[in-house]
Motif scaffolding. Structure first.
Motif, mmCIF file in Angstrom:
data_model
loop_
_atom_site.group_PDB
_atom_site.id
_atom_site.type_symbol
_atom_site.label_atom_id
_atom_site.label_comp_id
_atom_site.label_asym_id
_atom_site.label_seq_id
_atom_site.Cartn_x
_atom_site.Cartn_y
_atom_site.Cartn_z
ATOM 1 N N GLN A 88 -38.631 24.250 8.890
ATOM 2 C CA GLN A 88 -39.828 23.417 9.002
ATOM 3 C C GLN A 88 -39.799 22.220 8.058
ATOM 4 O OE1 GLN A 88 -43.717 24.664 7.573
ATOM 5 N NE2 GLN A 88 -44.445 24.760 9.669
ATOM 6 N N GLY A 95 -50.018 16.102 6.156
ATOM 7 C CA GLY A 95 -48.746 16.475 6.763
ATOM 8 C C GLY A 95 -48.870 17.058 8.169
ATOM 9 N N ASN A 97 -46.623 19.265 10.805
ATOM 10 C CA ASN A 97 -45.442 20.133 10.748
ATOM 11 C C ASN A 97 -44.557 20.012 11.981
ATOM 12 O OD1 ASN A 97 -46.288 21.134 8.305
ATOM 13 N ND2 ASN A 97 -47.242 22.971 9.173
HETATM 14 C C1 LIG Z 1 -47.867 23.310 7.878
HETATM 15 O O1 LIG Z 1 -47.106 24.379 7.357
HETATM 16 C C2 LIG Z 1 -47.568 24.835 6.097
HETATM 17 C C3 LIG Z 1 -46.575 25.843 5.591
HETATM 18 O O2 LIG Z 1 -46.193 26.750 6.576
HETATM 19 C C4 LIG Z 1 -48.971 25.392 6.248
HETATM 20 O O3 LIG Z 1 -49.451 25.851 5.022
HETATM 21 C C5 LIG Z 1 -49.868 24.307 6.803
HETATM 22 O O4 LIG Z 1 -51.134 24.809 7.043
HETATM 23 C C6 LIG Z 1 -49.298 23.728 8.091
HETATM 24 N N1 LIG Z 1 -50.079 22.569 8.467
HETATM 25 C C7 LIG Z 1 -50.583 22.411 9.675
HETATM 26 C C8 LIG Z 1 -51.347 21.164 9.889
HETATM 27 O O5 LIG Z 1 -50.421 23.231 10.571
#
Ligand SMILES: *[C@@H]1O[C@H](CO)[C@@H](O)[C@H](O)[C@H]1NC(C)=O
Length: 420
Positions: A88, A95, A97
């Motif tokens: 990831q 951000g 993902n």
């Molecule tokens: C992105 O991944 C991180 C780590 O797995 C997580 O904590 C976060 O909530 C995710 N962000 C979104 C927008 O899904």
């Protein structure tokens, strides 16, 4: 409970040494999904001609310099069909993902755009530039040729997070068109290339070059550990900034990079059951985490399939009689004066299809040329057995025996007594 304590202490130690650990997931490859659904044959026929790709290609000026027809990218689609290890990243602020292949066989970073019109994009996470306040437009377009059509996109700069590292103004591509069925079925959204800048199709710094320039890594090194099975913990790891001794055993053999594009090295010879059989006067090989198999020039691979008793099937793949596995020859790659041997259980991939266990050859024919001659591709089949280290500081590749299963849990136990 105890493990938690141990892991916490260790991650503190590792963090102090500037090591970033990216867990990798092992999943079923696109090829295996296609095989299971029985459409592999049609796919192999269809993916040569993709009408849609030509139509969308017209949206871009014909002379777009990045639309070069490069053979290495043509081969990459083939490779990604077998890719199995993903991790990831996040792009933008806040951000977003994405799941990407960390690919030492390419140098670009791209993810699907929210403006993408292809079916492949609909099935995946899409980057929404308008939701990010760190996004910068670039204005240029890019194209990567995947044989079944060009992956087309626009370039931008964005904040990239990989593990705990934050890379500022990373150049990347947002794909607005993704060709072919392979991307539709892929379990990854995009690709993060870790090869040398000269291999990049997107102008700008590849991710690891940005990490070095922005002084985010203590050592200009990253390394890969790939597990044998899907349910192992860890399934795989990319370690940025160095190596993790717990994941390999024995000495590291360093081999100089022979040409800086791919992670390309000289191979001295290939032996089957101890008899030198291929690459008699030396040849070139690349270490490619984005390919799951071991690939080589067609003539050599056809002969190798014969030597290991693999027979062609109607779907263009090679099958081995599972009952004969223990009597098959071992295959040895000689690199930097060291013998890297794969037993049949290492180079055969077992799959259950329709309730039957089938054994597929881990070798595949692929004619990939370089200025130094035809290339052998040492993919995940090889890298699962050998922990691989990529050193941009000294332009060399390190290989050491990967620690697996029982031996890996022993090591954890030993560590546990050292750091109680
Ligand atoms: C992105 O991944 C991180 C780590 O797995 C997580 O904590 C976060 O909530 C995710 N962000 C979104 C927008 O899904």
């Amino acid at each position: 409970m105890k493990w938690t304590v141990f892991l916490t202490i260790c991650s503190l130690i590792w963090a102090a040494h500037g090591l970033i650990r990216i867990p990798l997931k092992k999943v079923r490859s696109v090829r295996s999904l296609l095989r299971a659904s029985g459409v592999l044959k049609e796919f192999m026929r269809d993916h040569q001609t993709d009408v849609f790709s030509r139509r969308y290609a017209q949206c871009f000026p014909a002379g777009t310099p990045s639309l070069r027809l490069l053979d290495h990218t043509r081969v990459k689609l083939h490779n990604y069909m077998d890719a199995q290890f993903y991790g990831q990243i996040s792009l933008g602020t806040p951000g977003q993902n994405f799941t990407v292949i960390f690919d030492t066989g390419s140098a670009d970073l791209w993810v699907p755009s929210s403006y993408c019109v292809s079916q492949a994009c609909a099935n995946h996470q899409q980057f929404k530039a308008f939701d990010s306040h760190s996004f910068a437009h670039d204005g240029r377009t890019f194209g990567i040729n995947y044989g079944s059509g060009h992956l087309l996109g626009v370039m931008g700069r964005e904040t990239l997070k990989v593990g705990d590292l934050t890379v500022k103004e990373q150049e990347f591509g947002e794909s607005v068109y993704e060709p072919g069925q392979a991307f539709v079925l892929a379990q990854f959204d995009g690709v993060l290339g870790l090869a040398y800048p000269s291999l990049a199709e997107i102008v700008g710094k590849p991710v690891f070059d940005s990490m070095m320039t922005q002084k985010l890594v203590e050592k200009p090194v990253f390394s890969f550990y790939l597990s044998r099975r899907q349910t192992m913990d860890p399934e795989g790891e990319l370690i940025i900034g160095g190596t993790d001794e717990a994941l390999f055993s024995g000495p590291i053999n360093w081999i100089p990079v022979s040409h800086k594009g791919y992670w390309q090295i000289k191979m001295e010879s290939i032996a089957v059951q101890g008899i030198a059989s291929f690459c008699p006067r030396g040849c070139q090989a690349i270490i490619d985490t984005g390919t799951s198999l071991i690939a080589g020039p067609t003539n050599d691979i056809l002969k190798l399939q014969e030597l290991i008793g693999a027979v062609p099937t109607s779907i263009g793949e090679y099958l081995i009689d599972c009952a004969r596995l223990t009597s098959l020859p071992h295959v040895t790659f000689i690199l930097g004066g060291v013998e890297y041997t794969l037993q049949s259980q290492n180079y055969v991939r077992k799959e259950v299809l329709g309730g039957r266990e089938l054994c597929f050859s881990g070798f595949v024919a692929m004619d990939l040329m370089s200025q130094q001659g035809p290339l052998w591709i040492l993919g995940d089949v090889f890298l699962t057995e050998y922990y691989s280290i990529f050193d941009r500081g000294q332009d060399r590749v390190g290989l050491a025996r990967a620690r697996h299963q029982a031996d890996y849990s022993n090591q954890l136990a030993i560590n546990h007594t050292i750091y109680p």
